[in-house]
Write an enzyme that holds these catalytic residues in place. Structure first.
Site, short mmCIF file in Angstrom:
data_model
loop_
_atom_site.label_atom_id
_atom_site.label_comp_id
_atom_site.label_asym_id
_atom_site.label_seq_id
_atom_site.Cartn_x
_atom_site.Cartn_y
_atom_site.Cartn_z
N GLU A 37 0.83 -1.21 0.00
CA GLU A 37 0.00 0.00 0.00
C GLU A 37 0.86 1.26 0.00
O GLU A 37 0.54 2.24 -0.67
CB GLU A 37 -0.95 0.00 1.20
CG GLU A 37 -2.05 -1.04 1.13
CD GLU A 37 -3.00 -0.84 -0.04
OE1 GLU A 37 -3.04 0.28 -0.60
OE2 GLU A 37 -3.72 -1.79 -0.39
N TYR A 118 -6.28 6.27 4.47
CA TYR A 118 -6.47 5.22 3.46
C TYR A 118 -5.66 3.97 3.79
O TYR A 118 -6.17 2.86 3.79
CB TYR A 118 -6.10 5.72 2.06
CG TYR A 118 -5.99 4.56 1.09
CD1 TYR A 118 -7.13 3.95 0.58
CD2 TYR A 118 -4.75 4.02 0.77
CE1 TYR A 118 -7.03 2.84 -0.25
CE2 TYR A 118 -4.64 2.92 -0.06
CZ TYR A 118 -5.79 2.34 -0.57
OH TYR A 118 -5.70 1.24 -1.38
N ASP A 136 -9.81 4.35 -2.67
CA ASP A 136 -8.74 4.90 -3.51
C ASP A 136 -9.35 5.46 -4.78
O ASP A 136 -10.58 5.59 -4.89
CB ASP A 136 -7.67 3.83 -3.79
CG ASP A 136 -8.18 2.72 -4.71
OD1 ASP A 136 -9.39 2.67 -5.02
OD2 ASP A 136 -7.35 1.89 -5.15
#
Length: 342
Positions: A37, A118, A136
């Site tokens: 990520e 996020y 996203d």
């Protein structure tokens, strides 16, 4: 609706090196989820794969990453850009290693260096099965089309997050998060979405209205300014180069680079850091998030003491950030450095 998407995901999930296949019964490794990520921020899956393989081969655990030298990690990160991410990656790895592992909640993850909303939601959902909303760019696009949200981004982001939250299930939250991202990456694509094979084609409001390809709308971006500067690629007879270590804060923070001028929108004055005849050999161009950069490259050889703040070092060009590597490549192909004369 989440059930239909999960059924599609079970059959069509992308095979990615940081993923656990749906239905395998395996638990995702939070280290690999977190690493992927961080790497994927502002970067494509295709660009990240080789970096991910390299990192996990060299540092297969968060403890191994935490124990390595900063310069080794920065050298392997070169080319991915956004070097603050690499610095935060190391800070986070060291905190996690010291604490004995990753926390399994969004709140605990947000407390770690460099982890924002996020990434915390993604790790909590994918690695720990928490029912967290992961949004996203792919998810924003899917939600905008599914609900025919015509207000442009970024103003529409809260509405899109709300729609995404309403669809996030309690069970299989990690698979669901990855399913929506896969849907956006493979079917609900920015151009020419494949609505005919989409598992959400029936409830999709934008498809029904014939405007799917137009969404999400985006507020036009202002043109990026152009900044100018000079860099000096100077080589000593023993093969060492004159280098600086950039300040920890700011662009290319903590990275090695060539000495040079500041970067400004008006042509700055440049002066060689040592008394030597240098040749201006051309320019290199690079684009950062907020501006374009044009650097005039000066190159040559010198035998001199390093001025304050600089040092001589034999280096692998791979250790340089991309814009500095471009300057090296230009200088190496010129006659100014005599790099083939060793």
């Amino acid at each position: 609706m989440s059930g239909a998407l999960l059924e599609w995901y079970d059959a069509h999930a992308r095979v990615l090196p940081w993923r656990v296949p749906p239905g395998s019964g395996e638990r995702a490794d939070p280290y690999r989820v977190w690493l992927s990520e961080v790497m994927l921020q502002q970067t494509t899956v295709a660009a990240v794969k080789d970096y991910f393989y390299t990192f996990t081969r060299l540092w297969p655990t968060v403890e191994a990453l935490a124990a390595t030298k900063d310069e080794d990690v920065m050298a392997r990160w070169a080319g991915l850009g956004y070097y603050a991410r690499a610095r935060n990656l190391l800070k986070c790895a060291r905190v996690v290693a010291e604490r004995g592992g990753f926390p399994d909640t969004v709140e605990g993850l947000r407390d770690l260096p460099g982890i924002g909303p996020y990434t915390a939601a993604a790790v909590a959902a994918i690695a720990f099965g928490r029912s967290e909303t992961v949004v996203d760019g792919n998810v924003e696009r899917v939600m905008a089309r599914l609900h025919a949200v015509q207000e442009p981004l970024p103003a529409s982001k809260p509405v899109l997050v709300s729609h995404a939250a309403a669809l996030t299930p309690e069970a299989r939250a990690g698979d669901y998060a990855q399913a929506v991202m896969d849907l956006g990456a493979t079917i609900c694509t920015p151009k020419n979405p494949a609505c005919g094979i989409c598992p959400w084609r029936a409830p999709c409001a934008a498809r029904a209205e014939g405007i799917a390809a137009e969404l999400p709308r985006k507020t036009p971006k202002k043109p990026k300014p152009v900044r100018l500067g000079h860099v000096y690629v100077i080589r000593r007879g023993d093969g060492a180069f004159l280098l600086e270590r950039r300040p920890e804060k700011g662009l290319l923070g903590g990275m090695l680079g060539w000495p040079g001028s500041g970067w400004a929108e008006e042509p700055p004055e440049g002066a060689s850091p040592v008394s030597a005849a240098l040749e201006e050999i051309g320019e290199v161009r690079h684009t950062f998030t907020h501006f374009h950069l044009i650097l005039r490259v000066h190159a040559g050889t010198a035998e001199a003491e390093a001025p304050e703040g600089l040092h001589w070092e034999r280096l692998s060009p791979a250790a340089l950030p991309t814009v500095m590597r471009k300057a090296y490549d230009l200088a190496a192909t010129s006659q100014a450095l005599n790099v083939t004369g060793d």
